[in-house]
Design a protein around this motif. Structure first.
Motif, PDB file in Angstrom:
ATOM      1  N   MET A   1      -3.099   0.201  -6.737  1.00 25.49           N
ATOM      2  CA  MET A   1      -2.616  -0.261  -8.028  1.00 25.49           C
ATOM      3  C   MET A   1      -1.339   0.475  -8.416  1.00 25.49           C
ATOM      4  O   MET A   1      -1.137   1.633  -8.061  1.00 25.49           O
ATOM      5  CB  MET A   1      -3.673  -0.044  -9.106  1.00 25.49           C
ATOM      6  CG  MET A   1      -4.837  -1.009  -9.032  1.00 25.49           C
ATOM      7  SD  MET A   1      -5.762  -1.098 -10.582  1.00 25.49           S
ATOM      8  CE  MET A   1      -6.139   0.616 -10.872  1.00 25.49           C
ATOM      9  N   THR A   2      -0.490  -0.199  -9.184  1.00 30.99           N
ATOM     10  CA  THR A   2       0.768   0.402  -9.618  1.00 30.99           C
ATOM     11  C   THR A   2       0.693   1.164 -10.946  1.00 30.99           C
ATOM     12  O   THR A   2       1.447   2.109 -11.136  1.00 30.99           O
ATOM     13  CB  THR A   2       1.860  -0.675  -9.728  1.00 30.99           C
ATOM     14  OG1 THR A   2       1.408  -1.727 -10.581  1.00 30.99           O
ATOM     15  CG2 THR A   2       2.172  -1.256  -8.359  1.00 30.99           C
ATOM     16  N   PRO A   3      -0.168   0.799 -11.928  1.00 31.87           N
ATOM     17  CA  PRO A   3      -0.161   1.542 -13.194  1.00 31.87           C
ATOM     18  C   PRO A   3      -0.662   2.977 -13.025  1.00 31.87           C
ATOM     19  O   PRO A   3      -1.491   3.259 -12.154  1.00 31.87           O
ATOM     20  CB  PRO A   3      -1.123   0.731 -14.087  1.00 31.87           C
ATOM     21  CG  PRO A   3      -1.227  -0.610 -13.448  1.00 31.87           C
ATOM     22  CD  PRO A   3      -1.076  -0.361 -11.983  1.00 31.87           C
ATOM     23  N   PRO A   4      -0.168   3.908 -13.859  1.00 33.97           N
ATOM     24  CA  PRO A   4      -0.685   5.282 -13.846  1.00 33.97           C
ATOM     25  C   PRO A   4      -2.112   5.314 -14.358  1.00 33.97           C
ATOM     26  O   PRO A   4      -2.604   4.350 -14.957  1.00 33.97           O
ATOM     27  CB  PRO A   4       0.286   6.026 -14.770  1.00 33.97           C
ATOM     28  CG  PRO A   4       0.817   4.970 -15.681  1.00 33.97           C
ATOM     29  CD  PRO A   4       0.880   3.714 -14.881  1.00 33.97           C
ATOM     30  N   PRO A   5      -2.814   6.446 -14.182  1.00 33.64           N
ATOM     31  CA  PRO A   5      -4.266   6.464 -14.429  1.00 33.64           C
ATOM     32  C   PRO A   5      -4.700   6.695 -15.873  1.00 33.64           C
ATOM     33  O   PRO A   5      -5.879   6.567 -16.188  1.00 33.64           O
ATOM     34  CB  PRO A   5      -4.733   7.633 -13.557  1.00 33.64           C
ATOM     35  CG  PRO A   5      -3.568   8.573 -13.557  1.00 33.64           C
ATOM     36  CD  PRO A   5      -2.343   7.705 -13.576  1.00 33.64           C
ATOM     37  N   GLY A   6      -3.792   7.036 -16.778  1.00 36.92           N
ATOM     38  CA  GLY A   6      -4.194   7.463 -18.111  1.00 36.92           C
ATOM     39  C   GLY A   6      -4.916   6.417 -18.930  1.00 36.92           C
ATOM     40  O   GLY A   6      -5.935   6.705 -19.568  1.00 36.92           O
TER      41      GLY A   6
ATOM     42  N   SER B   1      -7.336   2.347  -3.830  1.00 34.08           N
ATOM     43  CA  SER B   1      -7.238   1.507  -2.636  1.00 34.08           C
ATOM     44  C   SER B   1      -8.196   0.320  -2.722  1.00 34.08           C
ATOM     45  O   SER B   1      -9.345   0.448  -3.162  1.00 34.08           O
ATOM     46  CB  SER B   1      -7.554   2.334  -1.386  1.00 34.08           C
ATOM     47  OG  SER B   1      -7.636   1.500  -0.246  1.00 34.08           O
ATOM     48  N   LEU B   2      -7.714  -0.844  -2.287  1.00 33.40           N
ATOM     49  CA  LEU B   2      -8.561  -2.037  -2.284  1.00 33.40           C
ATOM     50  C   LEU B   2      -9.708  -1.922  -1.290  1.00 33.40           C
ATOM     51  O   LEU B   2     -10.666  -2.685  -1.369  1.00 33.40           O
ATOM     52  CB  LEU B   2      -7.717  -3.277  -1.950  1.00 33.40           C
ATOM     53  CG  LEU B   2      -6.779  -3.753  -3.066  1.00 33.40           C
ATOM     54  CD1 LEU B   2      -5.962  -4.942  -2.587  1.00 33.40           C
ATOM     55  CD2 LEU B   2      -7.566  -4.122  -4.321  1.00 33.40           C
ATOM     56  N   ALA B   3      -9.637  -0.952  -0.375  1.00 35.22           N
ATOM     57  CA  ALA B   3     -10.744  -0.728   0.554  1.00 35.22           C
ATOM     58  C   ALA B   3     -12.009  -0.289  -0.187  1.00 35.22           C
ATOM     59  O   ALA B   3     -13.118  -0.431   0.342  1.00 35.22           O
ATOM     60  CB  ALA B   3     -10.350   0.321   1.586  1.00 35.22           C
ATOM     61  N   ARG B   4     -11.858   0.222  -1.416  1.00 34.81           N
ATOM     62  CA  ARG B   4     -13.010   0.663  -2.205  1.00 34.81           C
ATOM     63  C   ARG B   4     -13.602  -0.480  -3.026  1.00 34.81           C
ATOM     64  O   ARG B   4     -14.585  -0.284  -3.739  1.00 34.81           O
ATOM     65  CB  ARG B   4     -12.589   1.808  -3.133  1.00 34.81           C
ATOM     66  CG  ARG B   4     -11.782   2.892  -2.445  1.00 34.81           C
ATOM     67  CD  ARG B   4     -11.514   4.047  -3.362  1.00 34.81           C
ATOM     68  NE  ARG B   4     -12.662   4.950  -3.408  1.00 34.81           N
ATOM     69  CZ  ARG B   4     -12.738   6.042  -4.169  1.00 34.81           C
ATOM     70  NH1 ARG B   4     -11.738   6.349  -4.962  1.00 34.81           N
ATOM     71  NH2 ARG B   4     -13.803   6.809  -4.151  1.00 34.81           N
ATOM     72  N   GLU B   5     -13.018  -1.659  -2.906  1.00 32.96           N
ATOM     73  CA  GLU B   5     -13.477  -2.806  -3.682  1.00 32.96           C
ATOM     74  C   GLU B   5     -14.659  -3.458  -2.969  1.00 32.96           C
ATOM     75  O   GLU B   5     -14.568  -4.558  -2.412  1.00 32.96           O
ATOM     76  CB  GLU B   5     -12.317  -3.794  -3.855  1.00 32.96           C
ATOM     77  CG  GLU B   5     -12.552  -4.865  -4.896  1.00 32.96           C
ATOM     78  CD  GLU B   5     -12.797  -4.315  -6.290  1.00 32.96           C
ATOM     79  OE1 GLU B   5     -13.548  -4.966  -7.024  1.00 32.96           O
ATOM     80  OE2 GLU B   5     -12.267  -3.237  -6.633  1.00 32.96           O
TER      81      GLU B   5
END
Length: 380
Positions: A87-92, A46-50
């Motif tokens: 974000m849209t990409p997966p976390p790997g 989440s962008l709230a963590r930016e």
């Protein structure tokens, strides 16, 4: 040659910059930053963590317009309920980058991936016992190490994907030369690896299509306990490999089966002549031809009772993946590379495991003749 190309690759990689202007790079690096900052809670993008200005700083370093507005950042989207931007990409890929110190992540990731691929290329060369398999191992080894720069440099997700492909190719080949418990372990390993591959690129999930088709048809045709257990093992291992993706979906979109990537590719599927022409003029096209010809030759000259079954699996997977990307609305120089490398590594390991048995006998294929019987037939 392998070591010379590897040394050249590492030298080139050592001069790479992490601010090269590619938008997707920023997202992978931000995911890595979140993992290093919050641990496993870095799955929440989440962008709230930016709050530390990391994203804004990265965007500014590549002269991105509107870098002050995080909602305009590339590969970020608003959730369906409008509650947050994620974000849209997966976390790997971000997790792989997070294994290295911030600011020095891309270089060691690619250097390590290059060394792993070179190691498997040397292993294939070492196992080869006939002139044909030796030549195939040498050619694929050279190509695979070279591809770790081009096209793998186009996206950070390709480097770990290439490593997964060589591992999956190795265990796929073992499926048809091992028997009993070892074969079931190979099925589980393949399923786990294919599931994990989706953590690097969501599109990698298509790499498993041919496997599920093969095991489903095997059960429908033979109705055997072994076919059922093998298919079930593949499915369970695949789901286990997908757990990081499910976890990221749950955290970011609220549903493990709903990806933040959903809705990013809504164009209808069709055969676009422009996309087809792009593939015909790209390096991927000769690889497609090589993979198809090699598959056909292995069908014609199997050399082992289980090889034709493997050829059916490989051919089905190749057709399904090529069909998927041929109807994809966008072309890139690396979209088809994972399925091609998975196919070529599978074919190579199959050849080196089943031809030139001076190093040992081949394991019995379930339902086929025993090794001693096969060797007796060859002697006759």
């Amino acid at each position: 040659m392998f070591l010379a190309i590897l040394a050249s690759n590492v030298r080139l990689i050592s001069h790479w910059s992490e601010s090269r202007g590619v938008y997707d790079d920023i997202c992978y690096l931000r995911q890595a930053h979140l993992f290093q900052r919050f641990g496993w809670q870095g799955l929440d993008t989440s962008l709230a963590r930016e709050t530390d200005g990391y994203l804004a700083g990265k965007l500014r370093s590549i002269d991105f317009p509107n870098w002050r507005d995080p909602t305009r950042a590339p590969c970020h989207t608003q959730t369906a309920d409008g509650s947050k931007w994620v974000m849209t990409p997966p976390p790997g890929t971000g997790f792989a980058l997070a294994l290295f110190p911030e600011g020095f992540q891309v270089i060691p990731l690619y250097a390590l991936a290059n060394m792993i691929i070179a190691g498997f290329a040397l292993y294939g060369l070492w196992r080869a016992r006939e002139p044909v398999s030796l030549t195939a191992a040498a050619m694929l080894g050279v190509l695979s190490i070279y591809f770790m720069i081009n096209p793998a440099k186009a996206s950070y997700s390709i480097a770990p994907t290439m490593v997964v492909c060589v591992l999956a190719g190795l265990f796929t080949a073992r499926l048809f030369v091992d028997d009993g418990r070892r074969r079931l372990l190979a099925v589980a390993a393949v399923g786990l690896l294919l599931g994990l591959s989706a953590s690097f690129r969501i599109a990698n999930v298509v790499l498993s299509a041919g496997y599920f088709l093969f095991f489903a048809l095997s059960f429908l045709i033979w109705r055997s306990r072994e076919a059922f257990v093998s298919g079930l093992t593949l499915g369970v291992a695949f789901l286990v490999g997908l757990l990081p993706v499910f976890a990221a979906n749950l955290v970011n979109s609220g549903n493990p089966l709903v990806s933040a990537y959903g809705g990013q590719d809504t164009a209808p599927r069709s055969l676009d002549p422009a996309v087809l022409r792009a593939y015909l003029g790209d390096t991927q096209f000769p690889l497609i031809v090589i993979a198809c010809v090699w598959t056909a030759l292995l069908w014609r000259f199997p050399g082992h009772t289980g090889v034709r079954k493997l050829v059916l699996l490989v051919a089905g997977n190749l057709v399904l993946n090529l069909g998927f990307f041929a109807t994809h609305p966008v072309f890139t120089p690396y979209y088809i590379t994972p399925i091609l490398m998975l196919t070529l590594w599978t074919l190579l390991f199959t050849v080196v495991f089943t031809r030139g048995t001076s190093q040992g006998s081949i394991a019995q294929e379930p339902g086929g003749p025993r090794p001693a019987e096969m060797l007796s037939r060859r002697s006759t």
